[in-house]
Write an enzyme that holds these catalytic residues in place. Structure first.
Site, mmCIF file in Angstrom:
data_model
loop_
_atom_site.group_PDB
_atom_site.id
_atom_site.type_symbol
_atom_site.label_atom_id
_atom_site.label_comp_id
_atom_site.label_asym_id
_atom_site.label_seq_id
_atom_site.Cartn_x
_atom_site.Cartn_y
_atom_site.Cartn_z
ATOM 1 N N LEU A 102 -2.911 4.960 -0.724
ATOM 2 C CA LEU A 102 -4.313 4.505 -0.765
ATOM 3 C C LEU A 102 -4.366 3.045 -0.334
ATOM 4 O O LEU A 102 -4.545 2.139 -1.150
ATOM 5 C CB LEU A 102 -4.896 4.689 -2.166
ATOM 6 C CG LEU A 102 -5.323 6.112 -2.515
ATOM 7 C CD1 LEU A 102 -6.171 6.124 -3.774
ATOM 8 C CD2 LEU A 102 -6.088 6.748 -1.370
ATOM 9 N N HIS A 103 -4.249 2.854 0.983
ATOM 10 C CA HIS A 103 -4.179 1.489 1.528
ATOM 11 C C HIS A 103 -5.386 0.629 1.110
ATOM 12 O O HIS A 103 -5.243 -0.404 0.465
ATOM 13 C CB HIS A 103 -4.162 1.545 3.062
ATOM 14 C CG HIS A 103 -3.102 2.400 3.660
ATOM 15 N ND1 HIS A 103 -1.787 1.999 3.716
ATOM 16 C CD2 HIS A 103 -3.152 3.620 4.244
ATOM 17 C CE1 HIS A 103 -1.078 2.951 4.327
ATOM 18 N NE2 HIS A 103 -1.877 3.936 4.647
ATOM 19 N N ASP A 104 -6.561 1.044 1.567
ATOM 20 C CA ASP A 104 -7.723 0.158 1.493
ATOM 21 C C ASP A 104 -8.226 -0.137 0.077
ATOM 22 O O ASP A 104 -8.713 -1.252 -0.173
ATOM 23 C CB ASP A 104 -8.861 0.717 2.350
ATOM 24 C CG ASP A 104 -8.507 0.720 3.829
ATOM 25 O OD1 ASP A 104 -7.579 -0.029 4.213
ATOM 26 O OD2 ASP A 104 -9.148 1.455 4.592
ATOM 27 N N THR A 163 0.826 -1.227 0.000
ATOM 28 C CA THR A 163 0.000 0.000 0.000
ATOM 29 C C THR A 163 0.851 1.265 0.000
ATOM 30 O O THR A 163 0.413 2.299 -0.502
ATOM 31 C CB THR A 163 -0.983 0.033 1.196
ATOM 32 O OG1 THR A 163 -0.281 0.209 2.424
ATOM 33 C CG2 THR A 163 -1.808 -1.245 1.266
#
Ligand SMILES: [Ca+2]
Length: 313
Positions: free
Chosen positions: A242-244, A196
């Protein structure tokens, strides 16, 4: 190919919001059965409110948004307003959502859905601490074998920690829940910080989204304007990670990601390294693989996907 049935379990969070929007924009690949909220980035009252705001921005007040657990299984809640702002969704101008919160508790919704749908057809997508998932598994062990896959954002190996030197936030907040999920036997794909942190919302990428000039695009760009501050200052990176959305992008375009099937164990006792994901990336033990642990992604392909999909909303 029919759309994959998923439940998004989330603690929005600007990056959670983009993940939800990406799912809502991709009905050919994703059949979103419902959203369950958990305490994490901010307390539950805010995460469930933010999830409804995101559905309303997307013009989808029909989506079932359930409130789940308001604290980790065994520990007091730790939040991350220093990253996400006081509301959890700082950036755009916010409003009080009018769509209702679904009546059922999030954990009950997860249990009921897995019992209702055919075995092996529902994927769980946790984007926050794993409290709701672990609570559902504890309360209804019969559902564990019915889960198709868990694709989650959490953990780290090469990047080590973001909330402590050793631990990633989602795992650190509820390490007992994470340990329960990782030892559940369900097929698991993990999006750790190692991947991520390569999904950076650089200025050029954010401007491409803003240039779509829709309500959703402006909302997203304003969230990302706020969200980048923390990581740009901390890491000197070119934008916020933008991890998720990596979780949802993987369901749509798995070929954008690469990783290894390895053993991952969560530290639950050490004060120093609590919540660390001890990932046997190099295969130095004979512990059996329990997760597909991602390590890299095609960042340009990832942002192209997000931008073209958001344009549909
Ligand atoms: Ca999250």
């Amino acid at each position: 190919m029919s759309a994959r049935k998923i439940i998004i379990d989330t603690d929005p969070g600007q990056d959670d919001a983009v993940a939800i929007l990406l799912a809502l924009a991709s009905p050919q690949e994703i059949d979103l059965l419902g959203i369950t909220c958990v305490a994490g980035n901010v307390p539950l009252a805010l995460t469930q409110t933010n999830a409804r705001r995101v559905c309303e921005v997307a013009g989808r007040p029909d989506v079932a948004v359930h409130a789940g657990c308001d604290a980790p299984l065994q520990r007091p809640l730790i939040t991350a307003e220093h990253v996400h702002g006081k509301t959890g969704l700082d950036g755009p101008e916010l409003w009080d959502p009018t769509m209702p919160l679904a009546a059922a508790h999030g954990v009950a919704f997860i249990i009921d859905t897995l019992r209702l749908e055919a075995p092996g057809t529902v994927t769980l997508c946790p984007l926050g601490p794993l409290t709701n998932i672990a609570a559902a598994f504890q309360k209804a062990p019969d559902i564990v074998d019915r889960v198709q896959e868990i694709v989650l954002m959490g953990g780290a190996y090469f990047e080590v920690g973001n909330i402590t030197p050793a631990a990633e936030f989602n795992i650190y907040v509820d390490p007992e829940a994470a340990a329960a999920v990782l030892t559940s036997g369900v097929p698991i794909t993990m999006m750790p910080l190692d991947v991520t942190h390569k999904a950076l919302a650089t200025r050029a990428r954010v401007e491409k989204i803003r240039a779509l000039d829709t309500k959703v695009a402006r909302f997203t760009a304003e969230m990302l304007d706020f969200f980048e501050r923390f990581d740009v200052e901390k890491y000197g990176s070119e934008g916020g990670p933008l991890h998720d959305p990596c979780v949802i992008a993987y369901l749509i375009r798995p070929e954008l990601f690469s990783g290894r099937k390895i053993n991952v164990v969560v530290e639950t006792t050490s004060e120093l390294t609590l919540g660390m994901t001890v990932a046997d990336w190099w295969g130095v033990t004979d512990r059996p693989a329990n997760a597909q642990f991602m390590g890299d992604l095609d960042a340009d392909g990832f942002f192209d996907l997000i931008t073209t999909r958001l344009a549909r909303l």
